[in-house]
Each structure stands twice: as structure tokens, then as C-alpha cells.
Design a protein around this motif. Structure first.
Motif, short mmCIF file in Angstrom:
data_model
loop_
_atom_site.label_atom_id
_atom_site.label_comp_id
_atom_site.label_asym_id
_atom_site.label_seq_id
_atom_site.Cartn_x
_atom_site.Cartn_y
_atom_site.Cartn_z
N LYS A 296 44.62 45.48 28.67
CA LYS A 296 45.06 46.08 27.40
C LYS A 296 44.06 47.08 26.85
N THR A 297 42.81 47.03 27.33
CA THR A 297 41.80 47.99 26.86
C THR A 297 41.88 49.32 27.60
N LEU A 298 42.66 49.37 28.69
CA LEU A 298 42.74 50.59 29.50
C LEU A 298 43.74 51.56 28.86
N ILE A 299 43.25 52.74 28.52
CA ILE A 299 44.04 53.69 27.74
C ILE A 299 44.88 54.61 28.61
N THR A 300 44.32 55.10 29.73
CA THR A 300 45.01 56.11 30.52
C THR A 300 45.85 55.49 31.63
N LYS A 301 46.88 56.19 32.03
CA LYS A 301 47.72 55.74 33.14
C LYS A 301 46.88 55.58 34.40
N GLU A 302 46.00 56.54 34.66
CA GLU A 302 45.18 56.50 35.87
C GLU A 302 44.35 55.23 35.92
N ASP A 303 43.73 54.86 34.80
CA ASP A 303 42.90 53.65 34.76
C ASP A 303 43.74 52.39 34.94
N ARG A 304 44.92 52.37 34.33
CA ARG A 304 45.79 51.19 34.46
C ARG A 304 46.25 51.01 35.91
N ILE A 305 46.67 52.10 36.52
CA ILE A 305 47.14 52.02 37.91
C ILE A 305 45.98 51.66 38.85
N SER A 306 44.80 52.23 38.61
CA SER A 306 43.64 51.93 39.46
C SER A 306 43.26 50.46 39.38
N TYR A 307 43.32 49.90 38.18
CA TYR A 307 42.98 48.49 38.00
C TYR A 307 43.97 47.61 38.76
N LEU A 308 45.26 47.89 38.60
CA LEU A 308 46.28 47.10 39.28
C LEU A 308 46.19 47.27 40.80
N ARG A 309 45.90 48.50 41.25
CA ARG A 309 45.75 48.76 42.69
C ARG A 309 44.61 47.94 43.27
N ALA A 310 43.47 47.92 42.59
CA ALA A 310 42.32 47.16 43.10
C ALA A 310 42.63 45.67 43.18
N LEU A 311 43.27 45.15 42.14
CA LEU A 311 43.64 43.72 42.15
C LEU A 311 44.63 43.42 43.26
N ALA A 312 45.62 44.31 43.43
CA ALA A 312 46.64 44.09 44.46
C ALA A 312 46.03 44.07 45.85
N ILE A 313 45.14 45.02 46.12
CA ILE A 313 44.49 45.06 47.43
C ILE A 313 43.65 43.80 47.65
N GLY A 314 42.93 43.37 46.63
CA GLY A 314 42.13 42.14 46.76
C GLY A 314 42.98 40.93 47.06
N ASN A 315 44.11 40.80 46.38
CA ASN A 315 45.00 39.67 46.63
C ASN A 315 45.58 39.71 48.04
N LEU A 316 45.96 40.90 48.49
CA LEU A 316 46.53 41.03 49.83
C LEU A 316 45.48 40.76 50.91
N ILE A 317 44.25 41.18 50.68
CA ILE A 317 43.16 40.89 51.63
C ILE A 317 43.01 39.39 51.80
N ASN A 318 42.88 38.68 50.69
CA ASN A 318 42.69 37.22 50.77
C ASN A 318 43.87 36.54 51.45
N ASP A 319 45.07 37.06 51.20
CA ASP A 319 46.26 36.44 51.77
C ASP A 319 46.31 36.62 53.29
N VAL A 320 46.02 37.84 53.79
CA VAL A 320 46.11 38.03 55.24
C VAL A 320 45.01 37.26 55.96
N VAL A 321 43.87 37.08 55.31
CA VAL A 321 42.81 36.24 55.90
C VAL A 321 43.33 34.81 56.07
N THR A 322 43.99 34.30 55.05
CA THR A 322 44.57 32.96 55.12
C THR A 322 45.59 32.86 56.24
N VAL A 323 46.47 33.85 56.34
CA VAL A 323 47.49 33.85 57.39
C VAL A 323 46.83 33.87 58.76
#
Length: 447
Positions: free
Chosen positions: A293-320
Motif C-alpha cells: 500500500k506504500t507503493l505509489i507508482t505502477k512500476e513499483d507495484r508491478i516490480s514488487y509483485l513480480r519479485a514475489l511471484a518469481i520467488g514463490n515459483l522458484i521455491n515451488d519448482v525446487v519442491t517439485v
């Protein structure tokens, strides 16, 4: 398959075994692979090759080079996490042989860095353009002079096979190409088979092919050294994947799913509302709502979500991967890791939206059409000149054209198949911009 053999440090031309325990950790062999790839001319040319938007000059859209660097970073993380678990499961790898968890990361990072190195200009449409020059274009008359497998190599021109050739092919004074370690080559080989039979099974390793007929003997040498499991009957050649090839593929899948999507958002092809809706599904369990909620710009919001998404997918494929490691070593895991991901449905939703809004956008289609025309024209002119020169009937114009080919690539090839493949290789190494320039020069001189 066993990990000690799969992690082979051997390089083309070695007469003795390279032992991990004797390696200098400040200059580890697998890290040398990365260095050799990143300093190669073929890798540098990726800075002007299409990832999503052909011929795009915007400063935020990915090229093949930025995509490859990002895949290598994701691959390194996946490899290290897997390596840590493999070393814990098989402590003898470290205690007896000296392997470290980071070795896995170094191998996957190097193979990921090279995963697109053989791709021609204009993205995957470039592969199709080369193939269709032979299947339905002016090159179709060569069919009767080639074996079925040679012909299939050309009509299904494959960037993965071209990459293997680029990494390993010798030329005068340069034996073994970049001389990459066999472990890294194994991780690079996503499709360890020849072009025929085409898609004989639904096994992910049979989806495409990984080497040309010119490279089959060395390919077999690498596969044998690594202990890959043969899954074809003579005279056909094919193997089950090197386990780390699954990790390279997963790194690529993660990056093109998330980062191509991000490019589409930045280009305005996908609205931010859609982006948030789709990405939130991947990160809902890990998102810090207060921070978001503190992220003001679209670029920052998308970058934050992108980083989290990649991290989650990394951990998941390692588990698989770890869950299915025994099956993978036995050659009985015929799936991509992301096919068994708990996020499979969310990834498919993103890919489907990207196909509709990005890959099939008017801008992409128009520039892919241009790419088709350019590559067909270049192939036609250079193949004619090269074959005429071989036959001793080259015109002055042919000789001028051949002077465009870099000296290191201007070598004689005896068989028709090798000559055709050689010109395909030359054209495939052109950047998007260089291909456009050469086409303009040829068109101007034909007026």
C-alpha cells in the motif's frame, strides 16, 4: 543416472578426468563455463535480438540478452536450493568428491545463460521462417538430395540444436568451440534427441530436438560420459534428460511467464488492473499488504509483485524437483517441473492473456511478417552464392555477397547438407538490426 557422473567437469578434448576435489574454488570449472559464454560474440549479439517485441527500441522491453541474464539469475537460485538438498541427501558427493551446493547453481546458471544463444533473429518466428524456406519456399528443391534426418533438421530448424552446435563445433585453430564442461552441456540439452522421429512420445524431452546430424557423434559422447539413459532404438538417437535440464527449463518458464507479462503491462498491452488480478493470485500467501500500500507508482507495484511471484515459483519448482528426484534419475519423469506446480493454473492464465494481448498483438504480427520476408530473402541469396562458389560458378555479385560473411565463418563445406546448414547458422547469428541492414543492402542492389 548418478550425480557424480552427471556433474562431470570433462571438456571436449580432455584426455584425463577432471576431479572436483582438485578444483580451484576461486576459478571453478563450472564458473569458467559462464565466463566463456558471456564473453562470446554469439551471446553479445543477443542484445539486438527479439524476446517479445521484434525490433523494439523502447528502453524497458526485454531483449534475448536481458532475458537470458534474468533466466541465469533465476536458474542459479533454483540450482543452489536444489544443490543444498542433494548434498544433504547424498553427503558422499561433498565428503568424497568435493562437490558443493553452489556447484549446482553454477551449472544451471551457465546453461540458462546459453539457453537462447542459438536462436535466430525475430524470435521464434525466425525459426519458423528458416524452416519454411525449405519446406515451402525456394529451398524445397533440395529435399531429394538429403537424407530424411538432414531434411528434417532444416524444415524444423531448431534454436536448441543450433545452440549446441555453436557451443561445441570446432573451426580451424578453435577445437571444441567454447569447450564447455559436459555437466553444463547436459543441463543445456533440454531435448536430447535428433530431429526424427518427430515427437514420438508425450515425454517433455521428445517435444523438440537438440542436435543436428553434424553434431550427433559428439552429442552421443557427452550423453555417454554423463550416463544419460538411452530411450531410442538404433539407428535413432535419443536420451532421457539430464536432471539439471529440468531446472534450466523451469527458470526459463518462470521468466517468460512473469517478465513477458511485465513487458506487456509496460507497453500498455495489458492493463494494470488485469496485471494486479493475475499476479495477486501467485503472491496472495506471501504479500506484505502494508508494504504494498506504500507503493505509489505502477512500476513499483508491478516490480514488487513480480519479485514475489518469481520467488514463490522458484521455491515451488525446487519442491517439485526434490519430490520427484528419484523418478528423474530413473528417467521416468516425462513432465516439465511447472506442469506439476501448485501454481500451474495461475501460470496458464497469465500465459493465455499474454498470448492474446502481447504475442498476437498487431505490432508483433506486423514485425514477424517483416522478419519472415527478410530471412527468406537472406537465405535465398546467401545459399545461392555459397553453392555457386563451391561449384566454381560464382558471379561477381555472389563473391561480393560472400564477403559479408565473417572470415571465421567463411569456410568450405563439402556436402550440400553442411553448406545449407552453414548458411542457416550464419543467418541465425545475425542480430535483428543486422538482418534488416543486409536485406536493405541486397534490395538496393537488386533495383
Amino acid at each position: 543416472m548418478n550425480w557424480e557422473q552427471l556433474l562431470s567437469l570433462k571438456r571436449q578434448g580432455d584426455s584425463s578426468k577432471r576431479l572436483r576435489i582438485e578444483q580451484d574454488d576461486t576459478r571453478l570449472g563450472f564458473e569458467v563455463d559462464y565466463d566463456r559464454i558471456i564473453f562470446s560474440a554469439a551471446f553479445r549479439s543477443l542484445q539486438d535480438k527479439t524476446q517479445v517485441i521484434p525490433l523494439s527500441k523502447t528502453d524497458f522491453v526485454h531483449t534475448r540478452l536481458t532475458h537470458s541474464l534474468e533466466v541465469s539469475v533465476v536458474g542459479r537460485s533454483i540450482g543452489r536450493l536444489v544443490g543444498k538438498k542433494i548434498i544433504a541427501k547424498y553427503p558422499y558427493l561433498k565428503e568424497v568428491h568435493g562437490f558443493q551446493a553452489n556447484d549446482f547453481g553454477a551449472i544451471v546458471a551457465a546453461a540458462s545463460l546459453a539457453h537462447d544463444i542459438g536462436n535466430p533473429p525475430f524470435g521464434h518466428s525466425g525459426e519458423k521462417a528458416i524452416g519454411e524456406y525449405f519446406s515451402i519456399g525456394n529451398g524445397r528443391h533440395f529435399k531429394e538430395q538429403l537424407t530424411p534426418k538432414e531434411w528434417q533438421d532444416l524444415i524444423d530448424f531448431e534454436g536448441n540444436a543450433n545452440g549446441f552446435s555453436l557451443l561445441t563445433s570446432s573451426r580451424p585453430g578453435i577445437e571444441g568451440g567454447l569447450r564447455i564442461s559436459f555437466a553444463t552441456l547436459g543441463a543445456f540439452m533440454k531435448y536430447p534427441k535428433e530431429s526424427l522421429p518427430k515427437k514420438p512420445t508425450k515425454n517433455i524431452s521428445d517435444k523438440k530436438y537438440g542436435f543436428f546430424q553434424t553434431d550427433k557423434h559428439f552429442f552421443e559422447e557427452v550423453a555417454t560420459e554423463l550416463g544419460l539413459i538411452s530411450n531410442k532404438k538404433e539407428p535413432d538417437i535419443g536420451f532421457e534428460r539430464h536432471p539439471l535440464a529440468y531446472l534450466v527449463e523451469a527458470a526459463d518458464d518462470i521468466c517468460y511467464t512473469i517478465i513477458d507479462f511485465e513487458d506487456g503491462i509496460n507497453l500498455g498491452l495489458i492493463s494494470e488492473d488485469y496485471a494486479l488480478e493475475y499476479l495477486i493470485k501467485l503472491v496472495k500467501d506471501t504479500i506484505d499488504t502494508a508494504k504494498y500500500k506504500t507503493l505509489i507508482t505502477k512500476e513499483d507495484r508491478i516490480s514488487y509483485l513480480r519479485a514475489l511471484a518469481i520467488g514463490n515459483l522458484i521455491n515451488d519448482v525446487v519442491t517439485v524437483f526434490i519430490t520427484n528426484e528419484t523418478s528423474i534419475l530413473e528417467g521416468t519423469f516425462p513432465f516439465a517441473l511447472t506442469e506439476k506446480s501448485k501454481y500451474k493454473a495461475q501460470m496458464e492464465d497469465i500465459i493465455n492473456l499474454s498470448v492474446k494481448n502481447i504475442y498476437q498483438s498487431k505490432e508483433v504480427i506486423e514485425k514477424e511478417i517483416t522478419g519472415y520476408q527478410i530471412l527468406n530473402n537472406l537465405l535465398d541469396k546467401f545459399i545461392t552464392a555459397y553453392n555457386n562458389d563451391y561449384a566454381g560458378t560464382a558471379t561477381s555479385y555472389d563473391k561480393l555477397l560472400l564477403q559479408i560473411i565473417p572470415e571465421k565463418q567463411l569456410v568450405q563445406k563439402e556436402s550440400l547438407y553442411e553448406r545449407l546448414l552453414h548458411i542457416c547458422h550464419f543467418v541465425s547469428l545475425l542480430t535483428d538490426g543486422k538482418a534488416v541492414l543486409y536485406n536493405q543492402i541486397i534490395a538496393a542492389n537488386n533495383c
